[in-house]
Design an enzyme around this catalytic site. Structure first.
Site, mmCIF file in Angstrom:
data_model
loop_
_atom_site.group_PDB
_atom_site.id
_atom_site.type_symbol
_atom_site.label_atom_id
_atom_site.label_comp_id
_atom_site.label_asym_id
_atom_site.label_seq_id
_atom_site.Cartn_x
_atom_site.Cartn_y
_atom_site.Cartn_z
ATOM 1 N N SER A 126 37.161 38.636 37.679
ATOM 2 C CA SER A 126 37.852 38.373 36.422
ATOM 3 C C SER A 126 38.890 37.258 36.513
ATOM 4 C CB SER A 126 38.526 39.646 35.903
ATOM 5 O OG SER A 126 39.663 39.957 36.672
ATOM 6 N N LYS A 166 45.895 40.578 36.900
ATOM 7 C CA LYS A 166 45.684 39.863 35.642
ATOM 8 C C LYS A 166 46.907 39.005 35.310
ATOM 9 C CE LYS A 166 41.733 41.779 34.189
ATOM 10 N NZ LYS A 166 41.410 42.443 35.462
#
Length: 206
Positions: A126, A166
């Protein structure tokens, strides 16, 4: 190696510490200024150290001093960083709370030597668009708060069951944990616990 005088020991120690701190050798003038003696005296000390196999120099090249005596070889100060489980760089996964092993790194690689650091293994894709790949080791500075845009290791949801890596973007009472992969969506949550901010990334090419 022949016995050094006290002054020669001081000069050799200065050269070693200078190289360790700056990653290049001092000039003859640097040595002279540090010890408050003439350039000729500094040059004479270097020649004496070279004759005693403590250093090696190259004529005509500035800052060419190389330590060859083991007693004065620059040694980087090291720090042990615990590698804790696996971090998900995709959907959050359960994190292992035990330390798998200690990662020994030169302290000069870390931006703030007074902070506490830990490491987590990256798992998933990701964050690939900013160069964070599956299998990388993320070195994080331990903290509980973050600024918008920081890359953080955070747990998601009230149960704090997983840790994910993230981008951190708080807005209007919500927190967006944003991936760096255009094929994946953000995680929007009202409950988020920050464990640390990314400081360094290590990749094994073997």
């Amino acid at each position: 190696m022949r016995e050094l005088t006290e002054r020669q020991k001081e000069v050799a120690s200065f050269i070693s510490k200078f190289i360790q701190k700056k990653n290049y050798a001092p000039s003859v003038r640097d040595i002279a200024e540090h010890f408050n003696f003439s350039v000729k005296a500094a040059h004479d000390h270097l020649k004496a150290l070279e004759a005693k196999n403590v250093i090696k120099t190259t004529d005509g090249i500035s800052r060419s001093i190389e330590i060859i005596g083991e007693d004065y070889s620059p040694r980087a100060e090291m720090i042990d960083i615990p590698v804790i489980g696996t971090i998900a760089a995709g959907l959050p996964l359960m994190s292992e709370q035990n330390t798998e092993y200690l990662l020994n790194l030169p302290i000069s690689m870390l931006p703030n030597t007074h902070s506490t650091y830990f490491a987590l293994k990256v798992r998933g894709e990701s964050m690939i668009e900013i160069g964070i790949f599956d299998g990388d080791i993320a070195i994080l500075k331990k903290c509980e708060t973050a600024n918008s845009g920081d890359i953080v290791a955070a747990s998601v949801g009230e149960d704090e069951q997983g840790i994910t890596l993230k981008g951190y973007y708080p807005s209007n009472g919500n927190i967006e944990l944003r991936p760096a992969n255009s094929s994946m969506g953000s995680i929007i949550t009202r409950s988020c616990r920050v464990f640390g901010k990314l400081s360094l990334l290590i990749r094994n090419y073997a």
